[in-house]
Design a protein around this motif. Structure first.
Motif, PDB file in Angstrom:
ATOM      1  N   HIS A   1       0.779  -1.250   0.000  1.00  0.00           N
ATOM      2  CA  HIS A   1       0.000   0.000   0.000  1.00  0.00           C
ATOM      3  C   HIS A   1       0.809   1.300   0.000  1.00  0.00           C
ATOM      4  O   HIS A   1       0.219   2.371  -0.167  1.00  0.00           O
ATOM      5  CB  HIS A   1      -1.053   0.005   1.128  1.00  0.00           C
TER       6      HIS A   1
ATOM      7  N   ASP B   1      -4.196  -0.569   8.201  1.00  0.00           N
ATOM      8  CA  ASP B   1      -2.791  -0.522   8.626  1.00  0.00           C
ATOM      9  C   ASP B   1      -2.568   0.803   9.377  1.00  0.00           C
ATOM     10  O   ASP B   1      -3.180   1.817   9.052  1.00  0.00           O
ATOM     11  CB  ASP B   1      -1.904  -0.571   7.371  1.00  0.00           C
ATOM     12  N   ALA B   2      -1.686   0.798  10.382  1.00  0.00           N
ATOM     13  CA  ALA B   2      -1.450   2.024  11.169  1.00  0.00           C
ATOM     14  C   ALA B   2      -0.863   3.141  10.318  1.00  0.00           C
ATOM     15  O   ALA B   2      -1.036   4.326  10.628  1.00  0.00           O
ATOM     16  CB  ALA B   2      -0.522   1.724  12.331  1.00  0.00           C
ATOM     17  N   HIS B   3      -0.150   2.767   9.251  1.00  0.00           N
ATOM     18  CA  HIS B   3       0.402   3.769   8.333  1.00  0.00           C
ATOM     19  C   HIS B   3      -0.613   4.062   7.232  1.00  0.00           C
ATOM     20  O   HIS B   3      -1.322   3.159   6.784  1.00  0.00           O
ATOM     21  CB  HIS B   3       1.692   3.252   7.694  1.00  0.00           C
TER      22      HIS B   3
ATOM     23  N   ASP C   1      -0.026  -3.621  12.099  1.00  0.00           N
ATOM     24  CA  ASP C   1       0.790  -2.763  12.973  1.00  0.00           C
ATOM     25  C   ASP C   1      -0.099  -1.779  13.728  1.00  0.00           C
ATOM     26  O   ASP C   1       0.374  -1.009  14.554  1.00  0.00           O
ATOM     27  CB  ASP C   1       1.894  -2.046  12.181  1.00  0.00           C
TER      28      ASP C   1
ATOM     29  N   GLY D   1       1.110  -4.408   6.621  1.00  0.00           N
ATOM     30  CA  GLY D   1       2.116  -4.458   7.679  1.00  0.00           C
ATOM     31  C   GLY D   1       1.685  -5.292   8.876  1.00  0.00           C
ATOM     32  O   GLY D   1       0.687  -6.023   8.830  1.00  0.00           O
TER      33      GLY D   1
ATOM     34  N   TYR E   1       4.138  -6.285  12.645  1.00  0.00           N
ATOM     35  CA  TYR E   1       5.511  -6.760  12.879  1.00  0.00           C
ATOM     36  C   TYR E   1       5.706  -7.501  14.188  1.00  0.00           C
ATOM     37  O   TYR E   1       6.774  -8.037  14.433  1.00  0.00           O
ATOM     38  CB  TYR E   1       6.470  -5.563  12.726  1.00  0.00           C
TER      39      TYR E   1
END
Ligand SMILES: [Zn+2]
Length: 369
Positions: free
Chosen positions: A137, A175-177, A267, A309, A311
């Motif tokens: 992404h 996703d956190a980003h 994430d 993501g 992790y």
């Protein structure tokens, strides 16, 4: 109960990044956990199926990416293989590492998404999870970045539109980003079909990539169809619930998507040390349950998740198991203590600032507001 397929390929493990958070153990651990829980692999329950990814054609990758980018990734991967070394796609000290197997892995990641779509559209299964690497992404038309080479999720949307003739596809990115690559590709998009794109992410003033603020609502044909839901650190599940109630679900009701795609990035889990969004194992069940309601109303139950993501191995294993079980409409497996890491400030920001601002920006385009 719904029939759910999981796509996995050995090349998802072969994309070698060395000592790096985006590493093969992410999918190896998750696959093992899913097998232990009987959600994937031999001996699985009758409603879980295996999807065999295919290689994406280079002409298909060109739906979203310049021939120069595709050639660059292919050449770097060939060079890495020849000299048996790891290279960067984004300068000597970048964060996107490429190995000899990476180009093929990236083609299988896209092709895993395509095959999963074929299996859903031909009614072999209802829903799917593509447990792939590399993620996608952050990649835009011309750049591989943020651990991503090609944008799996937008390519999946294009596949639905070009190969299966759908007109309306919705994407949720949790996703956190921010899904900045997805946003940028959509801003440059002139092809037929409509793509409604929601990115729920940690406020870009506090995290990579530092773009995708709430006032970015898409450009050109995409105007009004890109929605950046920018939560403060430690916002937690309550914020997500409010965003679904007040923004995502009303817009879905008006848009009536024929297919729901998910950029599934874990994430956003509170145990992930790269970020601080504060979601719990069961938040992912909640998100899928909300999307399942919309999919049964408008999209013939069709939902496909693709891995981005995430992790912390324990967190992604548990959260993906919850995601897949929620896709099947089975019970939540992993439940953590409530309100983990949730801050009052985050909730107040979401309720008093973020939601009103989103409604304000989107009002000219959506009658629901
Ligand atoms: Zn991320």
């Amino acid at each position: 109960m719904k029939n759910v397929g999981v796509a996995y390929h050995e090349f998802y493990e072969k994309h070698d990044t060395g000592y790096h958070p985006e590493r093969a153990e992410r999918v190896i651990h998750t696959k093992n956990q899913l097998e232990e829980l009987d959600l994937f692999g031999d001996g699985h329950k009758s409603h879980f199926h295996t999807i065999i990814p295919r290689l994406a054609e280079l002409t298909e990758i060109q739906w979203c990416h310049s021939p120069q980018l595709i050639e660059k990734i292919q050449q770097l991967s060939t060079r890495a293989q020849k000299w048996d070394e790891l290279l960067f796609t984004d300068g000597t000290y970048g964060d996107t590492i490429i190995s000899g197997s990476s180009f093929t892995a990236a083609r299988y990641a896209i092709g895993g998404n395509f095959q999963a779509i074929d299996d859903i559209m031909s009614q072999k299964i209802d829903r799917s999870f593509v447990l792939c690497r590399p993620p996608g992404h952050h990649a835009n038309n011309t750049e591989a970045r943020g651990f991503c080479f090609f944008n799996n999720i937008i390519l999946a949307a294009e596949y639905l539109i070009h190969k299966w003739g759908l007109k309306k596809v919705a994407i949720i990115d949790f996703d956190a980003h921010a899904g900045n690559g997805s946003e940028e590709i959509l801003n440059n998009r002139n092809a037929e079909g409509e793509i409604l794109f929601f990115s729920i992410h940690q406020h870009p003033a506090t995290l990579y990539p530092g773009t995708c603020f709430v006032d970015e609502i898409g450009e050109g044909k995409q105007r009004g169809k890109t929605v950046n839901l920018t939560v403060l650190p430690y916002s937690g599940q309550k914020c997500i619930q409010n965003l679904f109630n007040q923004i995502i679900n009303p817009m879905m009701e008006e848009f009536k998507p024929e297919f729901i795609l998910v950029s599934a990035g874990y994430d956003s889990h509170h145990a992930d040390t790269l970020t601080a969004m504060g979601l719990m194992d069961q938040t992912y069940s909640f998100i899928i349950q909300e999307l399942a309601k919309m999919s049964s109303k408008f999209a013939k139950n069709r939902i496909q998740c693709t891995l981005e993501g995430g992790y912390n191995l324990v967190a992604i294993g548990n959260s993906i198991a919850n995601t897949i079980n929620a896709l099947a409409e089975d019970n939540v497996i992993f439940v953590e203590d409530d309100n983990y890491d949730e801050s009052q400030k985050g909730i107040e920001f979401t309720m008093n600032q973020l939601i009103p601002e989103l409604q304000d920006h989107l009002k000219p385009f959506w009658s629901t507001f």
